[in-house]
Design a protein around this motif. Structure first.
Motif, PDB file in Angstrom:
ATOM      1  N   LYS A   1     -12.147   0.150  -1.142  1.00  0.00           N
ATOM      2  CA  LYS A   1     -11.990   1.273  -0.219  1.00  0.00           C
ATOM      3  C   LYS A   1     -13.164   2.240  -0.380  1.00  0.00           C
ATOM      4  O   LYS A   1     -13.603   2.447  -1.504  1.00  0.00           O
ATOM      5  CB  LYS A   1     -10.691   2.032  -0.503  1.00  0.00           C
ATOM      6  CG  LYS A   1      -9.438   1.229  -0.278  1.00  0.00           C
ATOM      7  CD  LYS A   1      -8.242   2.056  -0.737  1.00  0.00           C
ATOM      8  CE  LYS A   1      -6.974   1.237  -0.688  1.00  0.00           C
ATOM      9  NZ  LYS A   1      -5.839   1.973  -1.278  1.00  0.00           N
TER      10      LYS A   1
ATOM     11  N   GLU B   1       0.861  -1.190   0.000  1.00  0.00           N
ATOM     12  CA  GLU B   1       0.000   0.000   0.000  1.00  0.00           C
ATOM     13  C   GLU B   1       0.887   1.226   0.000  1.00  0.00           C
ATOM     14  O   GLU B   1       1.756   1.371   0.854  1.00  0.00           O
ATOM     15  CB  GLU B   1      -0.898  -0.040   1.254  1.00  0.00           C
ATOM     16  CG  GLU B   1      -1.682   1.212   1.535  1.00  0.00           C
ATOM     17  CD  GLU B   1      -2.695   1.540   0.458  1.00  0.00           C
ATOM     18  OE1 GLU B   1      -2.394   2.442  -0.350  1.00  0.00           O
ATOM     19  OE2 GLU B   1      -3.768   0.910   0.431  1.00  0.00           O
ATOM     20  N   ASP B   2       0.682   2.119  -0.972  1.00  0.00           N
ATOM     21  CA  ASP B   2       1.528   3.312  -1.052  1.00  0.00           C
ATOM     22  C   ASP B   2       0.978   4.478  -0.237  1.00  0.00           C
ATOM     23  O   ASP B   2       1.704   5.393   0.100  1.00  0.00           O
ATOM     24  CB  ASP B   2       1.712   3.751  -2.512  1.00  0.00           C
ATOM     25  CG  ASP B   2       0.386   4.101  -3.169  1.00  0.00           C
ATOM     26  OD1 ASP B   2      -0.532   3.271  -3.105  1.00  0.00           O
ATOM     27  OD2 ASP B   2       0.265   5.204  -3.728  1.00  0.00           O
TER      28      ASP B   2
ATOM     29  N   GLY C   1      -3.749   0.296  -6.749  1.00  0.00           N
ATOM     30  CA  GLY C   1      -3.276   1.581  -7.263  1.00  0.00           C
ATOM     31  C   GLY C   1      -1.890   1.914  -6.734  1.00  0.00           C
ATOM     32  O   GLY C   1      -1.757   2.657  -5.768  1.00  0.00           O
TER      33      GLY C   1
ATOM     34  N   ASP D   1      -2.829  -3.374  -2.621  1.00  0.00           N
ATOM     35  CA  ASP D   1      -3.497  -2.193  -3.171  1.00  0.00           C
ATOM     36  C   ASP D   1      -3.256  -2.211  -4.676  1.00  0.00           C
ATOM     37  O   ASP D   1      -2.127  -2.370  -5.127  1.00  0.00           O
ATOM     38  CB  ASP D   1      -2.888  -0.935  -2.533  1.00  0.00           C
ATOM     39  CG  ASP D   1      -3.359   0.339  -3.198  1.00  0.00           C
ATOM     40  OD1 ASP D   1      -4.517   0.385  -3.647  1.00  0.00           O
ATOM     41  OD2 ASP D   1      -2.562   1.297  -3.264  1.00  0.00           O
TER      42      ASP D   1
HETATM   43 CA    CA Z   1      -2.751   3.433  -3.768  1.00  0.00          CA
END
Ligand code: CA
Length: 243
Positions: free
Chosen positions: A111, A21-22, A64, A62
């Motif tokens: 999310k 997860e960024d 993205g 995640d």
């Molecule tokens: Ca992300």
């Protein structure tokens, strides 16, 4: 990675979850929450770090990520690991859900999700995969799989997107629901307007932050409890339902 060794580790120690997860605030709350649940958490903020990671039993991925399409990360992880993968995504479109499951994700969470719901999914995936064949019996906490979050008189059902205040249904727009669900991820915690915009609207929102205030105002009105969403001057908002 053999299933037998996974079962041994499960019995002797803690399940190791790789969180890919960024988004720093989401990652931090996941690491803190999952550690408190007894999981051994590793974090990768990029696709490169995720693909270099070793020694994990499950992945929260995640979709993205900044350096690679999440689906490619998924395929590469799958090609060298048998660890179950739960996808996390901000994209709610049916297309992505179907694609995620077609790719072979073990589960899929959109999310904003509630932490309790995520833990319930992790446990369900653990039972289906890591513990298959073992005689492990579910703990009492495993019954909390409904995904309904109740805080004082407020109840939020993320699966059906229904909200009740003191058992009365409240009709919210999609964005109002997303905003409420996002604030409810950390009851009592302050979310900045920027965090709210990034997580509820779009990762690349450049519009006015007044949008958040306008939605908070309409949400308060519909909930009928103005004080449940508190404005923290110069920072943002916190959700704290009370009697
Ligand atoms: Ca992300």
């Amino acid at each position: 990675m053999g299933r037998d060794s996974v079962i041994d580790r499960r019995q002797n120690g803690r399940v190791r979850i790789l969180v890919v997860e960024d988004d720093r605030s989401i990652a931090e709350s996941l690491i803190e929450g999952l550690t408190a649940e007894g999981y051994n958490v590793k974090h990768a903020a990029t696709a490169a770090a995720a693909l270099a990671a070793t020694d994990f039993d499950m992945v929260l991925l995640d979709l993205g990520l900044p350096d690679m399409d999440g689906r490619d990360v998924f395929r590469q992880l799958r090609s060298h690991s048998s660890a179950p993968i739960i996808m996390l995504t901000a994209r709610a479109e049916e297309f992505d859900r179907v694609l995620g499951l077609e790719l072979g994700a073990d589960d899929y969470v959109t999310k904003p999700f509630s932490f309790r719901e995520l833990v319930a999914r992790i446990r369900a995936v653990s039972r289906r995969t890591l513990e298959s064949g073992s005689d492990a019996t579910p703990s009492a906490a495993d019954t909390s799989t409904t995904g309904v979050q109740s805080i004082m008189g407020l109840s939020i059902d993320r699966r059906t997107r229904r909200v009740h205040v003191d058992d009365e249904a409240v009709q919210l727009t999609a964005k109002e629901f997303d905003l409420l669900a996002y604030l409810a991820l950390d009851v009592g915690g302050v979310r900045t307007r920027t965090e709210i915009l990034e997580n509820v609207w779009d990762a690349h929102w450049y519009g006015p932050t007044k949008t958040v205030d306008a939605h908070v105002a309409s949400l308060r009105k519909k909930l009928g409890r103005h004080d449940w969403i508190e404005a923290v001057r110069g920072v943002g908002f916190r959700l704290e339902p009370r009697e």
